[in-house]
Design an enzyme around this catalytic site. Sequence first.
Site, mmCIF file in Angstrom:
data_model
loop_
_atom_site.group_PDB
_atom_site.id
_atom_site.type_symbol
_atom_site.label_atom_id
_atom_site.label_comp_id
_atom_site.label_asym_id
_atom_site.label_seq_id
_atom_site.Cartn_x
_atom_site.Cartn_y
_atom_site.Cartn_z
ATOM 1 C CD GLU A 97 -3.024 1.369 0.761
ATOM 2 O OE1 GLU A 97 -2.383 1.669 -0.573
ATOM 3 O OE2 GLU A 97 -3.699 1.350 0.772
ATOM 4 C CG HIS A 98 1.136 3.440 -3.277
ATOM 5 N ND1 HIS A 98 0.633 3.616 -4.192
ATOM 6 C CD2 HIS A 98 2.204 3.042 -4.056
ATOM 7 C CE1 HIS A 98 0.910 3.297 -5.202
ATOM 8 N NE2 HIS A 98 2.006 2.732 -5.147
ATOM 9 C CE1 TYR A 102 -8.704 6.220 1.397
ATOM 10 C CE2 TYR A 102 -7.610 8.616 0.325
ATOM 11 C CZ TYR A 102 -8.642 7.671 1.661
ATOM 12 O OH TYR A 102 -9.401 8.517 2.241
ATOM 13 C CG HIS A 103 -3.824 3.929 -4.957
ATOM 14 N ND1 HIS A 103 -2.533 4.044 -4.449
ATOM 15 C CD2 HIS A 103 -4.418 3.969 -4.707
ATOM 16 C CE1 HIS A 103 -3.162 5.342 -5.217
ATOM 17 N NE2 HIS A 103 -3.898 4.943 -5.349
ATOM 18 N N PRO A 104 -4.011 -0.580 -2.034
ATOM 19 C CG PRO A 104 -6.143 -2.423 -1.196
ATOM 20 C CD PRO A 104 -5.781 -0.536 -1.584
#
Length: 531
Positions: free
Chosen positions: A290-291, A461-463
Site C-alpha cells: 500500500e502507498h 487507497y491502493h492495496p
Amino acid sequence: MDTYDVIVIGAGAAGCVVAARLSEDPERRVLLLEAGGHNKRLSVKAPAAFSAQFGTKLDWEYWTEPEENLFGRSLHEPRGKLMGGCSSMNAMMYVRGNRFDYDSWAAEGAAGWSADEVLPFFTRSEDNGDLAGPYHGRGGPMHVETRDPDPVARRMVDACVEAGFERLTDLNGAQQEGVAFTQVNQKRGMRHDAATAFLGPARGRPNLTIKTGALVHRVRLDGGRATSVEVSFGKSLEQFGADGEIVLCAGAFGTPEILQRSGIGPAEHLKSVGVPSLVDLPAVGRHLMEHPFQFLNWELVGDDIGLSDLSHPKHLARWLATRKGKLTSNVGEALAFFRTDSSLPAPDMELVLAPLFFWEHGKREHPRPAFSIGLSYVAPISRGSVMIASPDPGQKARVSLRMLSHDSEVRALVAGVHKAREIVSQPAMDGMRGAEINPGLWVRTDEAISEYVRHTVEHTYHPACSARIGSPEDGACDAELRVHGVDGLRIADASAMPTITRGNTHAPTLMIGERCADFIRNPARVATAVA
C-alpha cells in the site's frame, strides 16, 4: 445448478472489463457476481462527492489491525461495495505508473508484462479526450480527460514549476517526472466508472448475466479444477457452475479471502481457522503493499477560496442543471512526481495538489478556506497480509499493512514534507499562502517530522499484491494469471500485481482486466508466444 462458460467474481474495475470483453463473443455465456448494488447514486456520479461514500453501505469498510509502526493506530481502508467497485468510489485519477514498474515485473519473472508489452492493453481501454499519439487511445470504453482546474490548483502547479519541476501535459507518456493537471475518468461532468464504461454497452447482451447482492463464499474444486462458485443472496445459498473458467476480481482484500475460504492458501493458517487445505500456496494473502499517504494543509488568504464552499447548495444546483462547476472536481486536481533521492531509478513520491482542506478521509473540516498537498510514497518496501479468521464469508479478514516497517520509508516522507514546504514558499503562492495548519511550524526538525508522520500518516487507497504473480513459493498465480495448482481459475485485479506501481492503481487494474480477457479469448496465441 445454472452453468456458464465463465464466472467473474467482483464487478470492480477489472471485473467489469473481463465480463464485458468476454461477453463480446455471443457464444460465450458469462456470469458476473457482485456483492454490492447499483452505482446510480449522486455520491457516485458527482465527482467531488467521492469521500461521502466512505463508511456507508457502499463501503466494505475494512479496518487494519493495530499498526505497530504507527503507534498502534488502526487505519480505515474504504473499498467499494457496488457496481464498479472502487472505480465508483475513487478520486478518478488516471495514472498508469512508471515504465520502470513494468520492466521490473518482467525482469523478475512476469514474462509478457514489460512496459512495451502492456502498453497496448492500456490504450485498448482508453478514450482520451485531450491526448493522442503512441501512448494513448481513442474510442475505447473508458473516457479520460483533463478538466478545467480551480485557480488555486493553477497557482500550486506554477509554484511546483518555480520549485524546479518540469511542467508536463502528460504523466502517462514518455516521462512521469514533473507536474501536470490530473487526467481523470470523467465524461460530461460525471464520474465515468468501469461499470458505466464497460458494462453499460454490454448490458443488453443475452449471454451476459449480472447478479448483485451476491456474497461469494468459496470456489469449489473437483479433481484439481475450479468447477463452481458457492454464493449467498441474503439467506439463500446457491451454486453456479463453470464449464470454462472462474476469474477472481474481488480486489486485494476480497480475492485472497475467497481463495483462503476455498482451501487455497497457506496450509497451516487455513487449518488453524477451520478450513481444509486443498492447495498449499504460502503467498496467498501475503506480500500486501500500500502507498503511505501524508497530508499537509495550509490556510488560504486573498480572494481565491478554492473548493472550501463545495457543500453550498448552489454548487449542487448548478451541477444538477448543467453538469458543470465545482462538483466536477476530483479534488486532487494536479499531480507531481519526483525522486527524494537523485540516485533512485524512478520517482518515489507523488504529490497530490488539492484546492481544499482534506484530512481524515475528508471527514474533518477547517473553519477557513485551505489547500492541501498529499505525499503518496509510491515506492514502498513494507509488506503486509490479508488473512481470514474463520470460514465465515460475513467476517472480514484481518488486514495488516505493516506500514513504515523500514526507516528509509519515513526518511522519504520527511524529504517530501520539506519539498512540499519549498513549493508553498514559492512566489506563485504569494498573496494566497496562509498559516500552515498541518503539521504546523513547530514541527521543523527531521526527528519531529518523523514522529509526526508515524502519528498521522494514512494510505492512498491502493492495496495490491496480496495474490501476486510469482512462483508457487512466492506468488499466487503465473504470468497468465492462472492460480497455481488449480485448473480453470484466474486472478484479475490489483492483488495480482507483483509489486505496486508508482502511481494510482485504477488504470493498471483496468489493464490487468484487459490482459486476463485476452488470455482467455486467445489461448493459442498465448501458447505460441510462450513457446
